[in-house]
Design a protein around this motif. Structure first.
Motif, mmCIF file in Angstrom:
data_model
loop_
_atom_site.group_PDB
_atom_site.id
_atom_site.type_symbol
_atom_site.label_atom_id
_atom_site.label_comp_id
_atom_site.label_asym_id
_atom_site.label_seq_id
_atom_site.Cartn_x
_atom_site.Cartn_y
_atom_site.Cartn_z
ATOM 1 N N ASP A 75 -14.379 -22.403 -49.689
ATOM 2 C CA ASP A 75 -14.846 -23.681 -49.138
ATOM 3 C C ASP A 75 -13.845 -24.223 -48.121
ATOM 4 O OD1 ASP A 75 -17.064 -23.511 -50.765
ATOM 5 O OD2 ASP A 75 -16.295 -24.912 -52.277
ATOM 6 N N PHE A 104 -13.376 -23.166 -40.468
ATOM 7 C CA PHE A 104 -14.159 -22.322 -39.556
ATOM 8 C C PHE A 104 -15.260 -23.136 -38.876
ATOM 9 C CE2 PHE A 104 -17.594 -19.312 -38.615
ATOM 10 C CZ PHE A 104 -16.911 -18.297 -37.964
ATOM 11 N N ASP A 105 -15.916 -24.001 -39.653
ATOM 12 C CA ASP A 105 -17.040 -24.776 -39.127
ATOM 13 C C ASP A 105 -16.623 -25.740 -38.015
ATOM 14 O OD1 ASP A 105 -18.792 -23.485 -40.816
ATOM 15 O OD2 ASP A 105 -18.822 -25.078 -42.324
ATOM 16 N N VAL A 106 -15.393 -26.242 -38.085
ATOM 17 C CA VAL A 106 -14.926 -27.159 -37.033
ATOM 18 C C VAL A 106 -14.101 -26.426 -35.977
ATOM 19 C CG1 VAL A 106 -14.984 -29.168 -38.549
ATOM 20 C CG2 VAL A 106 -12.850 -27.852 -38.343
ATOM 21 N N GLU A 107 -14.113 -25.080 -36.059
ATOM 22 C CA GLU A 107 -13.416 -24.236 -35.083
ATOM 23 C C GLU A 107 -11.941 -24.582 -34.970
ATOM 24 O OE1 GLU A 107 -15.557 -24.330 -31.416
ATOM 25 O OE2 GLU A 107 -17.392 -23.511 -32.304
ATOM 26 N N TRP A 112 -16.529 -13.794 -48.296
ATOM 27 C CA TRP A 112 -17.994 -13.707 -48.238
ATOM 28 C C TRP A 112 -18.477 -12.313 -48.607
ATOM 29 C CZ3 TRP A 112 -20.574 -17.677 -49.041
ATOM 30 C CH2 TRP A 112 -20.280 -18.923 -48.453
ATOM 31 N N GLN A 140 -14.856 -32.306 -42.588
ATOM 32 C CA GLN A 140 -16.272 -32.661 -42.596
ATOM 33 C C GLN A 140 -16.535 -34.065 -42.054
ATOM 34 O OE1 GLN A 140 -17.142 -32.013 -46.750
ATOM 35 N NE2 GLN A 140 -17.612 -29.837 -46.448
ATOM 36 N N LYS A 172 -22.574 -13.805 -43.204
ATOM 37 C CA LYS A 172 -21.521 -14.819 -43.066
ATOM 38 C C LYS A 172 -20.166 -14.167 -42.849
ATOM 39 C CE LYS A 172 -23.540 -18.770 -45.500
ATOM 40 N NZ LYS A 172 -23.408 -19.693 -46.647
ATOM 41 N N TRP A 193 -9.618 -16.140 -40.761
ATOM 42 C CA TRP A 193 -11.005 -15.681 -40.618
ATOM 43 C C TRP A 193 -11.205 -14.335 -41.299
ATOM 44 C CZ3 TRP A 193 -11.269 -20.237 -40.137
ATOM 45 C CH2 TRP A 193 -11.036 -21.014 -39.013
ATOM 46 N N GLN A 251 -14.015 -22.090 -44.957
ATOM 47 C CA GLN A 251 -15.284 -22.306 -44.268
ATOM 48 C C GLN A 251 -15.286 -23.657 -43.550
ATOM 49 O OE1 GLN A 251 -17.831 -19.883 -44.165
ATOM 50 N NE2 GLN A 251 -18.497 -21.211 -42.483
ATOM 51 N N ALA A 252 -14.686 -24.670 -44.178
ATOM 52 C CA ALA A 252 -14.610 -25.989 -43.542
ATOM 53 C C ALA A 252 -13.802 -25.912 -42.248
ATOM 54 C CB ALA A 252 -13.995 -27.010 -44.496
#
Length: 508
Positions: free
Chosen positions: A175, A181-184, A203, A145, A211, A196, A178-179
């Motif tokens: 979490d 995943f969010d930054v690829e 989810w 993050q 999601k 993934w 997802q963190a």
């Protein structure tokens, strides 16, 4: 990691902060010491620790810093100075191998608003070393993050291991994934499809299909897609777009993409190993063997490390998969010779446990029990998973030698530690001929959320292989008998399905 470089950076930061603070202090000789004098004494002690570090006396510096942190004046220092002192102490302890105390100090340091990527990165390293996987996950989340570029320094194996060890904390695991995943985040071989898939599953458990679909959309692995296609938990996603989960199409795309990466990054042996695995999957054994031979030829006379940046980590798997190709081609003596040579190569400077066990397992498959036991005779400590593979070899040997006492001992150990490798325990029951218990276990795996994906993948109808050892042939016959048991079919009908896939069953 270069810890001396890291604490040198922290030392420079401390000097900048401390020198500015000391410029405004005045020493008093009165007793008892005033609060200002206590602060000055702490700063003087830190100066002493700095001198110790410059003189490469880490032990002395660690002792001084420990005294500083527990001194009365420490709490009166400004936050910026306390942060730097805690960070420096944590880095020094980590460099000395005191990972538990380093983790404590770096956890305290990273609680300050001034904390930076150094504090969180080394806190992650310390947490991982002391097997605190929950805190490891929290560190990865924070790095993703705030400083996502730092994740490039974290090994992909560590990323996967943290996820695996978060099995009992679904919220934190979600979490964590997802963190990433969010930054690829990607591993050296591309999309980490299994992460993934598990994020999508998490989810779905929360009832958030949109999601879940986003996460599932990044799955590129044919094997992972297969596990989703046959799992009823994913039906809301996969049944709507079966083309996206066409395993034959995906594996061909994987092969094409891997060839492209090989051409673009010729110094990465990992891409060659990935292609080898895909060729084994699709039963192109000749080509899997040929590309291994090409790498071996290029690596002669010590040229490997000059050609491939990841040679030391990946070359051994080129050899391992070469042996597997030879097995499938029926060239069993050559496969033994290959594994013998692979077992001689050090693994991270130590005995090559992985290849020694692989060789012993194949000796057992060939019904050569003495060779199997001789191969593993000098093995020392192994991982819990490795220990289960080792016990499997001993069980197979004991069965061939009709040593009922040893069979009982090996089964007892494996039953107690089955969670370390549940698929291996399944094979142990097949090998020992206890097909009723094997059926009960398969039902249990199908009913278990964490174990279901692997169980369903194991049950699929794969391509026929022409050359198998007698032991493998018998195991597969018993496995098909177990799958056909009414109790297993009933459990299967509630959670998934069996389909046919033109992949090699040995690559499970």
């Amino acid at each position: 990691m270069n810890m001396q470089k890291l604490w040198a950076v922290a030392l420079c930061l401390w000097l900048a902060v401390a020198s500015a603070a000391q410029a405004s202090t005045t020493k008093h000789a009165d007793a008892p010491p005033t609060p200002e004098e206590q602060v000055e004494a702490v700063r003087n002690a830190i100066n002493q620790a700095q001198d110790d570090l410059r003189n490469n006396d880490d032990s002395a510096a660690a002792g001084v810093l420990d005294a500083v942190i527990h001194a009365n004046g420490f709490s009166r220092l400004p936050d910026s100075e306390r942060y730097q002192a805690l960070l420096l102490a944590g880095l020094v302890d980590y460099d000395r191998g005191e990972h538990a105390s380093a983790h404590d100090l770096l956890t305290r340091a990273s609680s300050f608003s001034q904390s930076d990527s150094i504090a969180w990165y080394v806190r992650l390293a310390a947490a991982y070393d002391v097997k605190d996987y929950q805190d490891s996950a929290r560190c990865v989340i924070t790095l993703a993050q705030r400083w996502p570029e730092t994740l490039e320094k974290v090994s992909s194996q560590s990323i996967y291991t943290i996820h695996t060890r978060l099995e009992g904390d679904s919220g934190l695991d979600r979490d964590y994934l997802q963190a990433l995943f969010d930054v690829e985040w990607r591993d050296p071989d591309g999309e980490p499809s299994i992460l993934w898939r598990d994020l999508a599953l998490s989810w779905l458990a929360q009832g958030d299909t949109p999601k879940a679909a986003l996460a599932a959309g990044r799955v590129t692995s044919s094997r992972v897609a297969l596990s989703m296609r046959v799992d009823a938990r994913f039906d809301g996603i996969t049944r709507k777009n079966l083309e996206a989960y066409d395993v034959d199409r995906l594996v061909q795309k994987e092969i094409a993409d891997t060839r492209a990466r090989m051409a673009a990054e010729r110094d990465q042996l990992g891409h060659v190993a990935t292609l080898q695995g895909l060729l084994l999957d699709t039963q192109h054994y000749d080509e899997a063997l040929a590309i291994a031979d090409d790498v071996i030829a290029k690596s002669r006379d010590g040229q490997g490390p000059t050609l491939y940046k990841d040679f030391d980590d990946r070359y051994i798997w080129i050899l391992d998969q070469r042996a597997r190709a030879l097995v499938r081609m029926g060239r069993w003596d050559e496969a033994v010779d290959q594994w013998v040579r692979a077992a001689r190569r050090p693994e991270q400077g130590q005995m090559n446990v992985s290849q020694i066990i692989n060789l012993a397992q194949f000796y057992a498959e060939l019904q050569r029990p003495k060779d199997a036991l001789d191969t593993i005779a000098e093995l020392g400590n192994v991982s819990p998973y490795g220990r289960m593979q080792l016990e499997m070899v001993k069980l197979e040997v004991a069965l061939q030698q009709k040593d009922t006492a040893v069979v009982t001992e090996r089964l007892a150990y494996m039953r107690e530690h089955r969670a370390d490798a549940i698929g291996t325990w399944q094979n142990a029951l097949l090998l020992s001929g206890d097909l009723d218990a094997a059926g009960d276990l398969l039902v249990e795996r199908l009913q278990s959320e964490p174990w279901r994906s692997e169980a369903l993948a194991d049950m699929q109808d794969y391509a026929t292989t022409a050359r198998t050892t007698p032991v493998e042939t018998e195991r597969m016959e018993r496995w098909n008998t177990v799958i056909s048991q009414p109790k297993v079919q009933k459990a299967l009908s509630k959670v998934g399905r069996v389909e046919h896939f033109s992949l090699d069953p040995a690559q499970l």
